[in-house]
Every structure is written in C-alpha cells, then in structure tokens.
Design an enzyme around this catalytic site. Structure first.
Site, mmCIF file in Angstrom:
data_model
loop_
_atom_site.group_PDB
_atom_site.id
_atom_site.type_symbol
_atom_site.label_atom_id
_atom_site.label_comp_id
_atom_site.label_asym_id
_atom_site.label_seq_id
_atom_site.Cartn_x
_atom_site.Cartn_y
_atom_site.Cartn_z
ATOM 1 N N LYS A 76 0.667 -1.230 0.016
ATOM 2 C CA LYS A 76 0.161 0.027 0.141
ATOM 3 C C LYS A 76 0.620 1.137 -0.031
ATOM 4 C CE LYS A 76 -3.999 2.101 2.490
ATOM 5 N NZ LYS A 76 -4.919 1.697 3.807
ATOM 6 N N SER A 178 -9.832 1.577 3.037
ATOM 7 C CA SER A 178 -8.864 2.226 1.857
ATOM 8 C C SER A 178 -7.752 1.485 1.504
ATOM 9 C CB SER A 178 -8.087 3.627 2.805
ATOM 10 O OG SER A 178 -7.230 2.873 3.662
ATOM 11 N N SER A 202 -9.903 -1.030 7.373
ATOM 12 C CA SER A 202 -9.385 -0.579 5.938
ATOM 13 C C SER A 202 -8.643 -1.753 5.147
ATOM 14 C CB SER A 202 -8.196 0.636 6.002
ATOM 15 O OG SER A 202 -8.853 1.704 6.023
#
Length: 512
Positions: A76, A178, A202
């Site tokens: 990420k 996210s 997330s």
C-alpha cells in the site's frame, strides 16, 4: 500460476518449474493487462526484476531464503520504500521519495519477496471505497470487464461465474477501502500477498469486497515504523492474501519486536505455524447480538447463521453475547480519528516536504493555499473537525467523552473474553458490494457507518481480526465474515479461520 497460493508457487520455484524472473514478468504482464482497474500508483518493475534475479541466483547456489523468496508482493502506498514514490494517494506527496524503508516492508524484502509496486488508496487512508485517491478510483475485479472464471479451492472444475449487474459499462463495483489497491493487486493475480493498513476496517473491508482473506493483527504486533500515520492509537499494518495459510505465513515473517516503533510489543513472538489439520472442537464462539443491526442484508445474515452452524457441527460451542457499546463506535471514531488527523496533518506545510504553494503573501497564506490545492475535501473536512474537537472549550464535550466511550467498547470485549469466549463471529460489511455510482452519492460519514460498523470496534479495542470470504451472493459478489480474538490471540484466530475456510470452500477467482 498467478492464482496459486504462496505455498504452491514456492514449491514450483523450489523445483525449478518456474524461475523468480519468469514469475515476476508474468505478474508485471498481469498488472499491465488489468491496468484499467487502477490498482497501482507506481509499478516498481526494475526493482522487482533485480530482486528476482537475486532470488534466482540464491536458488542456483542452493541458498533460498525461505517460502517467500522470489514471490511477487505489493505494498500500500502509505508504507515508505526508500527511493520509490510514497504518495498516500495525495497530491500533497505526489513527488515524495522517502530516504528509508518501513520495517514491515524491509522484512518482506529480506525474506526475498519481489516488490511489484505501490498500490492505490483513499487519500491518506481516509475512506472506505478507494474512490478518493488523487490518482483516480480503483475498480473491483468482481463485476469488472476483466474476464475471469471461478474455481473452487479443493479440486472442483472452473465454472462460469454469475455476472454482477451494472446500470452501465462505465459503472463499476468498488473494491472497498482504504486498502483497495492492495486487495485488487492480489485478486487480479498481480501479486501473491499485499500489505495494507487498517485503522477502522481498511484491510478487512476490501478483503471482503474482493473475496480475499484480510488480517488485522493485534495492535502493536506489526511495526508501524515507516507507515505514514493516520490515527496513531488505532493504525495497524495488515495483510491481504488468497488463503488463511498465506496470511499466517507472512504474518510470522513480519511479526517481531522493533525498537524503531515505541508502540510495538517488545516480547518475542510465538510463531502461528498453522497445523495441516485444524479443528473447531472445544472452541467457544460468541455471536454478538448488536451486530444484527439495521441495514444488514438478509444474505449476510444467512451466511452468518450458516457459519455459526458449521462451527457448532464441528464441535464448537456457539452462544450469543452482548457488546452493548458497539453502536457508538463510529461516532466515537469520528471524533478520535479527526483529532489525530488534525495533529498528524500539521506536518504537511510544503516547507520540508510535500506540495508547496507559490503563494508568498505570508507564511499562513502559503500553508492555506498549499493545503487547499493539495488535500481533497474529505481530508480537509477531517482536519477542520479535529481542530474543532480539540479546542479548549470543546475538549471535554468531545475528546474526553469519546475516550470514555472507547474504554467502554474495550471493556465489552474484555467481558466477552472473561465470560469464556475464545472468538467472536460477526459480519464484515452489511451488504455484499457497492456500485461506484451509488457509493459516491453518499457522504463519507454515511459510507463509513455502513462499511465500518462491524470492523471498527476491533481497532478501538486493539484486538486481532480476520475477514474470511464464505459464499457468493445472488448478484455473484463475495460475502465475508469476521472472526475476532483476544489481544495476541492470532494463533487460535487463524487456526479457526483456516478450519472454516476449508469447510466452506469459497470459490477462488482465476483471471483468463
């Protein structure tokens, strides 16, 4: 090959059936093939190729580093990687290249993993759909135009999957957020495991939306050094993988004390090391009545009940429990999140790093113009709300009250463990999936309440949780359930998840 588990692909690498360089080239080709999904902010092709060559050389010398050596991974884009862009999905950091690498990423690379790229996310992790990135939204593989087939994990032939309905070809299903880019990179076959971060769900939410396993470890078990902070007191590095065994394997590699993170648990870890055969016998599994909440879809309830029945049939004791303060978790989170965001975002002034405005009327004008132009509406809104909550005249009414509610939420979990529960079983999200057209019509707070209701309390309490896909909905989209355990209870948590995974045999996605 690109739908294999880490164990399977590691065996093929070890036997010489495929080289790390060939595997990396296949993953890079898949990333290019699925570029319309927008899973990646940056493809680190040169780095991955160099790492693959080093892995091949180690194998030629008979010195492989372990099961992750030569395996492509993704990270990420809020984890720092030295010399590579770390944007957090924001214009503010679009040109930022950190001088160091996050501890968990460094451990991945030291285990021989090959970094394919940095994945897309909601700006600074503030979102639940991966639609609020400066680099555009990420699309879910499920329901996309990418051709795919379904294969059941334990030997059944591939089948033609249901086609989830869309109102138009331009519309798409969101991957959750996210860490949506990380989830899509694994679901699409561009990498075998991905790092994400989980502050309120997330990792688990995108795992649920994309039919993957999503692990949020106990707070402090994985180092946060090099993870760009959102909410210090709740941020947890997490993993997105195809199987529970993959998540457990990588978790063991990453879980270690780290002097660079003062919140990291200092004691040595006991490896999870899942046995080949796991059992549910003797487990006490609590089903919290408060998670049966308004808005939960009947198909999610059916899947929840079926999994509880499966556990009972396997020898577990399943009983109802109460977590009465769950309903206040999102409101509490909205205050604590915004307050910590306001503090953390103060560093982005364009002076030391980040986007710098050309406004020179005053220092304050430069800050204001730079932040207005480089931060999106969601981020600016949380900063403003956080500063409001932190004002002296509001502090007791908001911050003190929110911290009290957080303690009550933590106590709910503590009472469940004291009452003899080994695990808790809940939904992950209230429905099976969301079209982008529907999602963007609602404000961020409404979407957070809908997608984080079941996941956020685990962050409040710091307990480990795993999202596990269990069946397809009538629309052909994944439905997932969540298991939670007491702090540092990852071994029992993952063993139970693996047992349930095998009993329910969720279909694995294969792209063609």
């Amino acid at each position: 090959m690109l739908s294999s588990s880490i164990k399977q692909i590691s065996r093929r690498l070890q036997s010489g059936e495929v080289t790390a360089s060939e595997l990396v080239e296949n993953c890079l080709a898949r990333a290019h093939q699925t570029k319309d999904l927008n899973a990646f902010v940056t493809i680190t092709a040169d780095l991955a190729r160099e790492q693959a060559q080093q892995s091949d050389e180690r194998r030629r010398q008979g010195q492989p580093l372990g099961p992750l050596d030569g395996v492509p991974v993704s990270v990420k884009d809020n984890f720092c990687v030295r010399g590579a862009p770390t944007t957090c999905g924001s214009r503010m950091l679009a040109e930022f290249r950190p001088p160091y690498t996050a501890s968990v990423v460094r451990r991945l690379l030291r285990a021989g993993a090959c970094l394919i790229g940095k994945t897309n996310l909601d700006e600074f992790g503030m979102g639940v759909g991966t639609v609020d990135s400066f680099f555009g939204p990420t699309k879910n593989v499920w329901g996309s135009n990418v051709k795919y087939k379904l294969r059941y994990k334990y030997g059944e032939p591939a089948t033609d999957p249901p086609v989830p309905p869309r109102d138009s070809d331009e519309d798409f299903y969101i991957p959750g957020g996210s860490s949506g880019g990380s989830a899509v990179s694994v679901a699409s076959g561009s990498s075998f495991v991905a790092l994400g971060s989980d502050t309120g769900g997330s990792v688990r939410n995108p795992a649920a939306s994309c039919g993957l396993v999503g692990l949020k470890p106990s707070y402090g078990l994985l180092s946060r050094h090099g993870l760009v902070p959102l909410v210090h007191s709740m941020d947890a590095p997490g993993l997105l993988a195809r199987t529970v065994a993959d998540a457990a394997l990588v978790f063991d590699l990453l879980s270690a004390p780290d002097a660079l993170d003062s919140t990291c648990v200092a004691e040595a870890r006991t490896p999870v090391a899942l046995a080949e055969r796991c059992s549910a016998r003797g487990l006490v599994v609590g089903v919290p009545r408060e998670y049966h909440c308004p808005g939960v879809d009947s198909q999610v309830l059916d899947a929840w009940e079926a999994a509880a029945a499966e556990l009972a049939a396997g020898g577990a004791t399943v009983r109802q429990v109460s977590l009465p303060h769950t309903q206040h978790s999102i409101a509490c989170y909205s205050v604590l999140n915004a307050a910590e965001v306001a503090s953390n975002m103060a560093r982005y002034d364009g002076v030391e790093f980040g986007f710098r405005s050309t406004e020179h009327a005053s220092t304050e004008a430069m800050y204001a113009d730079g932040r207005r132009r480089a931060l999106n509406e969601v981020v600016r809104g949380r900063v403003l709300a956080g500063n409001y909550f932190l004002l002296r005249r509001h502090y007791d009414d908001y911050m003190v009250q929110a911290m009290r509610v957080r303690r009550l939420i933590q106590r709910d979990f503590e009472l469940a463990w004291r009452a003899g529960c080994h695990l808790l079983l809940t939904p992950v999200t209230l429905t099976d999936g969301h079209l982008h057209s529907e999602f963007v019509q609602r404000d961020s707070r409404t979407n957070t309440a809908a997608l984080d209701y079941c996941t956020q309390p685990a962050n409040m309490a710091g307990v480990p949780a795993v999202s596990l896909p269990v069946r397809l909905s009538s629309r052909g989209l994944p439905i997932s359930l969540q298991l939670m355990a007491p702090p540092l209870g990852e071994r029992r948590l993952l063993a139970a998840a693996r047992w349930l995974e095998r009993r329910l045999a969720f279909p694995r996605l294969e792209l063609v």
